[in-house]
Design a protein around this motif. Sequence first.
Motif: not given
Lengths: 272, 344, 142
Positions: A33, A95, B98-104, B107, B111-112, B138
């Motif tokens: 992703r 990140n 949050f380390p994955f800023p492209m996630l909605r 999502e 993940f959590q 996002r």
Amino acid sequence: MNGSARTPAIHTSERGGPSFPEVVRIHLRILVREFPVAWIALAGLGLILLILSLRVWLGADALGEVMLETQITFTALASIVFLFALLWPDAVWRNLPPGGREALDVLPVARRTHRLGRLLAGAVLPLLTYLAVALVAATLHLTLPALQDASGPWGGGGTGPLFTGLSGWLTVLGGLAATYLIGSFLALRLGRVLLPFLLFWGIATALHFLFMSLGSVVGTEIIRIGLFEGAWSPGRVLVTAMVFDDGATLLPSWAWAVGLLGLVWWEADRRE
Amino acid sequence: MLPDPTRPPDTPPALHLEDVVKRYPSVVALSGVSFEVPPGSVTLLAGPNGAGKTTLLRILLDLASRQSGRVQVFDLDPVDAQVPVRAATGFLPEELDFPFPMLRVREVLDFQSRFRPTWDPEYAETLATELELPRNQRWRELSKGQRRRVQITAALAHRPPLLLLDEPTDGLDPVGRERVLSLLATHLAETGATALYCTHVVAEAQGLADRLVVLKRGQVRVAESVDTLRRTLFRIEFRGGEAPPTPPGGDPTPAGTGPSPAATDPTPSAAEPTLQRTDRTPSLIRREGSQMGSERWVLRGSEEAIRGWATDTGLDLLSLDTLTPAEAVLAYLSPNAPATGDPR
Amino acid sequence: MTLSYGPLRVNPSDPRPLYVQIVDEVRRAVSCGLLPPGDSLPSVRELAGALRINPNTVLQAYRELEREGVVEVRRGQGTFVAPGVRSSEVSREVARELAHRCLREAARAGLSPDAFMEALHEALPPTPDPAPAPNPDSDDAS
């Protein structure tokens, strides 16, 4: 409602987190992703290599033309695959810099398990590029045995001993693993890969020239053998195992990979 | 804390800290912090910025190391038991990253949930609706307040027995703050979770607290139940005279210096219950002000003892009031408040 | 800042402890007939959420009210105003509480109880018909 439902669950031992394979799976999904372009690029590379192998397989070109083409392609591929393995960890940990991994560290996975899990998930993409290139090499060797006999990709126009036999395949894999691990270690420890890597080689090269200009044969040789050209040197193992493999790099490349794995293992549990 | 008849009396504290010391190369973040958090209670950890609140939470989750001292989370040392302690904890970090800023948003929650076997998807959905999360946006496009609300959903949706909240209303607008505090109260009622609520904005959260821990410069100023403070902390107002009366228990501000090092670590006598000790001798916590002929002091001690002392001193007492938790925090944060090493 | 749930209002910055405020407010609601005997009180969860206060505090207030006989807790159903509660008694309790608070305020203003009582009598609206004070229980009977 009043009191009866208010029994706090404090038996923490009943609570756990996901297993290591599950952590790897979760992070693999996240990486897909995160970097869709990288995976599309991999698919594109795979397609190009497939077309290349098909052309060779079908004998669509004269032998000489193929030799020239493969020489160029392989030299480029060899560099690119290793460079990718080195720099990809920079993206994987971009990140999650040192001091910024709280978001992972509050999840119920041991620190080391979590970091190694993401590291392993990150290894999938370099591994797939290796497999793609190896597949083409196998095709070439099967169809054009003459390629091996040439002196090597840099000189004679063949692939040399590259990907020949189990030893050839494993040497490249070991070198690639070591390269990925050194990249990962730098990313985990320092939060960046390219700069410290270039700095190291820059200083090494500068020292090399310094010793040469001072006429110190011993110093020059130590650096040349120790860092650049010796069978156990990082220069041979990390960057050019793929290109220069002559069988003697097999053991060093895996020794480096194992050593670096230990280093990463230790680093992965460091509290910030 | 209420004595809960359903809880066995020997239930261990949810959190136990004993003489915890954390030094950074250039600063001492925690110098001998001790306090306990009983299960099912909400403890407000108050203090100014840089008091060591965040460091304390980080140590509880083994995100930061400690130089010495004992830390137990449900009887477990977080250093030895990373996984169970984290699994039992809903953590609301100070940062809005949050380390994955492209996630909605959905999502991010997914993940959590994959890390939390106790994740309750229905409850997560309820919280997301309640907090009006933009599920398809996002992370990098979210406002501060929206990020906070996603974090709150993630911290509560697995119904953890322990909540560690670092400035939970940070980044929220006034309406959002009210909604989150109300949500927290409901959540606590439903789950009976223990909460350590860190904030420097005490007033908005004081209704939630049944215990107070005041931290300043890495030291515990007071760690007490709100009920006890109600009974032992009073603001008196009296007519100021020409010569100010001698404060009970000595003046804590000798010539403008801070609390003396000796006062920071009194040896608490185990045989002597806190209430009795403070009962007998009221002590001055803070001089609030002296305007228009009236002086206001905050005193620690039972009402009876304070009135007795006032009569003995010949004080013209105008009023004697209890303090709200927020006022109590303020009193203990004043520059001349005595520090205490009393772990109770 | 005042927080409310229906007729129940609390203020965290009031000097009275929150649980005392809830007890007082429930008494007040019972006294003025807003909560007739047998009516259900909000659940701990509901009230804590609406007032943004610790559920233990609500529980403490309800236990206190139960001890006083104003409410009764039915296991698994909730908390109800005790069917046998006499609103006149609750009213008297509310009045007593109010009187104490007024006297405290008066003392703070330096007034003696007598001076305060005098002012209170003066403040009473003039009663044109000196009928006997109405019995609060007579409402229930009629």
